[in-house]
Design a protein around this motif. Structure first.
Motif, mmCIF file in Angstrom:
data_model
loop_
_atom_site.group_PDB
_atom_site.id
_atom_site.type_symbol
_atom_site.label_atom_id
_atom_site.label_comp_id
_atom_site.label_asym_id
_atom_site.label_seq_id
_atom_site.Cartn_x
_atom_site.Cartn_y
_atom_site.Cartn_z
ATOM 1 N N GLU A 414 0.833 -1.188 -0.130
ATOM 2 C CA GLU A 414 0.071 0.044 -0.084
ATOM 3 C C GLU A 414 0.868 1.192 0.167
ATOM 4 O OE1 GLU A 414 -3.604 -1.956 2.510
ATOM 5 O OE2 GLU A 414 -2.206 -0.845 3.671
ATOM 6 N N TRP A 418 1.602 0.125 -4.570
ATOM 7 C CA TRP A 418 0.489 0.623 -5.040
ATOM 8 C C TRP A 418 0.235 1.857 -5.545
ATOM 9 C CZ3 TRP A 418 -4.052 -2.363 -1.702
ATOM 10 C CH2 TRP A 418 -3.683 -3.862 -1.827
ATOM 11 N N PRO A 448 -2.429 6.276 1.332
ATOM 12 C CA PRO A 448 -2.768 4.883 1.494
ATOM 13 C C PRO A 448 -4.066 4.892 2.316
ATOM 14 C CG PRO A 448 -0.672 4.774 1.784
ATOM 15 C CD PRO A 448 -0.791 6.176 1.779
ATOM 16 N N LYS A 452 -7.883 3.788 1.063
ATOM 17 C CA LYS A 452 -8.403 2.597 1.664
ATOM 18 C C LYS A 452 -9.781 2.979 2.565
ATOM 19 C CE LYS A 452 -5.928 -0.028 4.278
ATOM 20 N NZ LYS A 452 -4.950 -0.457 5.301
ATOM 21 N N PHE A 576 -6.374 0.167 -5.456
ATOM 22 C CA PHE A 576 -7.184 0.244 -4.439
ATOM 23 C C PHE A 576 -8.583 0.119 -4.650
ATOM 24 C CE2 PHE A 576 -3.483 2.535 -3.222
ATOM 25 C CZ PHE A 576 -3.246 2.322 -1.729
#
Length: 593
Positions: A414, A418, A448, A452, A576
């Motif tokens: 993450e 990502w 991140p 999320k 994500f």
């Protein structure tokens, strides 16, 4: 906090008098512990079926009170019925110390080891039970479920030194575990105890390791497989007279604290304390365990009196601190300094503030004068960075953005992959032993957590506008702790359109409130003394090419790059699992201090 159950009659006998429940409750309160229950007043059948007990709640940092012996000893010292013992090691009669050799391969799993021998110990059933219970309490609290420290106790007369602490393949270790009759190897032992309610919860500590720690005597008899179980061969009983205590650990400080606690609590039942020579075979270094010398501290008389509101002399303070087990005397060179010898039982003393707390307890918290201290460590005012964060937080909320507070830990993917970022190995603070893949490191960006959060709320209507003002962490070898925090601001918007203009507008508003005016790039580069900010197009793989800009600012005559904003790259959205375009902004707040 742990609760210790002790025999009521036995404790009152040790204290030299009978107490009513109210009187003993008051004594506990004065000493800083709490009487949770007196079972003599209970109507429960299970309580009435056994002798009355006192269930006492102990502070989590007082490891010296996790058994009957510790509670009785500390209360007697507090009541000035006796002085705290001065523990000392006694040389062996034959002049030869027992040796424990640590093999180099133990570094792969559990490399630290310590120990002691209690000779001529007299066990009764109550003492034996307390001895075992203390080990269990230390395992659960200080040792963190045996992950940091584990204790093995053995009948010394059934084994022969020198002893070796090794790490071998599971199949190479064979012995009969405690209270069993069948010999097993390490792998069979793991399968055997997998469903055991008591030991099953510790198997994970070493199960997946290629080698298991093991302690042998000179005849290759297994003493223990730490941190799981001892061997049945050296099992201690009520008839045991000489006890070998071996302690393995991954924490250098805690292994000695555990050793000290076991000695302090049960050396009173033994004729002597005998040291062990610990030899590290990989570097041929050796040391004598344990070191029972008290720790020497300095405490300022003015500090103790100012914080408590008292005005006692050094001699009066010394007498009060002796009730808490300390050996105190006024310094011969400075009348404002007390020389304090902290006993081995008081691992919780880490600062003179802890000595001040003992001073207050000994004097009586309820008797302390209600005064405002002459000197205080701080006034009631927010830290500058928190005040700054509150300004940004209020402005963002007023602009219609919703604050979120994700966790500071995240996975490596993450934080880097990502976001199309590369880990250079020198930036992120990584956890040495993460419990799950989701919490592997301290985030270096707020993005991140924001993404999320949006992912978890995809069922809500768009556009979704959220922000966070919080810390990120970085490695920093220039700092004493080798790391540093930075307070960042970040915001993200997800909608059917990119929302780029909205994060740009939020950025302009926040920097305006931080008294930083917009200027052109040319003005900013030509005149560093001219304070303000500008933006420059930047190529950042986190964002869509041609749709990202860095935030530049002149402050204090210096040029800074404080952050970046733009439209996220489609690959980031895919990782994500975000269905609509997202624009983000993130910048460092600390440059404005």
């Amino acid at each position: 906090m742990p609760t210790i159950a002790v025999d009521k009659a036995a404790l009152f006998k040790e204290l030299g008098r009978e107490y009513t429940t109210e009187e003993f409750d008051e004594l506990c309160f004065e000493f800083g512990i709490e009487l949770d229950e007196d079972t003599s007043q209970s109507t429960k059948p299970e309580d009435q079926a056994q002798p009355p007990q006192l269930k006492i709640e102990i502070p989590a940092n007082r490891y010296d009170m996790l058994c009957f012996e510790g509670i009785a000893l500390n209360l007697k010292v507090f009541l000035e019925k006796e002085k705290l013992p001065k523990w000392q090691v006694t040389p062996p009669k034959d002049g030869q110390l027992q040796e424990l050799h640590i093999k180099p391969e133990t570094a792969q799993i559990r490399e630290l080891c310590s120990g002691v021998i209690l000779r001529g110990i007299e066990f009764t059933q109550a003492r034996y039970d307390s001895f075992i219970a203390l080990q269990d309490k230390l395992h659960q609290n200080l040792a963190r479920q045996r992950t940091l420290v584990s204790i093995g106790t053995h009948d010394l007369d059934t084994v022969k030194g020198p002893f070796t602490y090794e790490a071998l393949k599971p199949e190479e270790i064979e012995f009969v575990p405690l209270n069993q009759t069948k010999k097993m190897n390490g792998k069979e032992l793991m399968d055997f105890y997998e469903k055991d309610k008591h030991l099953g919860r510790y198997l994970h500590i070493i199960r997946d390791s290629p080698v298991y720690p093991v302690i042998y005597d000179a005849n290759r008899t297994v003493l223990s497989l730490p941190p799981i179980i001892n061997g049945n061969h050296s099992k201690i009983t009520l008839d045991t007279k000489n006890v070998l205590i071996e302690i393995t650990a991954t924490d250098k400080t805690k292994v000695e604290i555990v050793n000290h606690m076991l000695i302090a609590m049960f050396a009173g039942y033994a004729e002597s304390i005998e040291a062990i020579k610990i030899v590290s075979d990989h570097n041929n270094e050796s040391r004598i365990s344990p070191d029972l010398s008290p720790r020497e501290w300095k405490a300022e008389v003015d500090y103790l009196n100012n914080v408590t509101g008292l005005d006692l002399s050094p001699e009066e303070i010394s007498k009060l601190l002796s009730k808490m087990g300390h050996d105190v005397s006024p310094s011969k060179t400075d009348k404002n300094i007390l020389d304090v010898s902290v006993p081995i039982t008081r691992a919780d003393i880490l600062h003179q503030a802890d000595i001040m707390e003992d001073y207050s307890i000994a004097y009586g918290f309820n008797k302390l004068p209600r005064v405002y201290p002459n000197k205080t460590a701080a006034v009631s005012a927010p830290l500058p960075i928190n005040k700054l964060a509150d300004i940004v937080r209020l402005e963002s909320a007023s602009a219609g953005w919703t604050e979120v507070m994700p966790l500071i830990l995240c996975s490596h993917e993450e934080n880097f992959e990502w976001l199309n970022r590369v880990d250079d190995g020198a930036t992120a603070i990584k956890l040495a032993n993460p419990k799950t893949a989701e919490y592997q490191l301290v985030r270096t960006s707020l993005l991140p957590g924001l993404l999320k959060t949006i992912n978890s709320n995809k069922h809500h209507a768009v556009p979704m506008k959220i922000f966070e003002v919080s810390d990120v962490g970085f490695k920093d070898e220039t700092q004493e702790r080798k790391s540093r925090n930075e307070r960042h601001f970040a915001a993200a918007i997800m909608g059917k359109t990119s929302g780029f203009e909205q994060v740009h507008g939020l950025l302009d508003r926040l920097l305006l409130m931080l008294r930083s005016k917009f200027m052109t790039r040319e003005d900013g580069l030509k005149n560093a003394a001219l304070e303000g900010y500008w933006i420059e197009e930047v190529e950042d793989k986190t964002f869509l090419p041609g749709h990202a800009a860095s935030i530049k600012i002149n402050l204090g005559g210096k040029n800074h790059t404080i952050g970046v904003f733009g439209i996220l790259h489609p690959s980031v959205l895919h990782k994500f699992e975000l269905p609509y375009p997202v624009s983000t902004v993130e910048f460092n707040l600390e440059v404005f201090l």
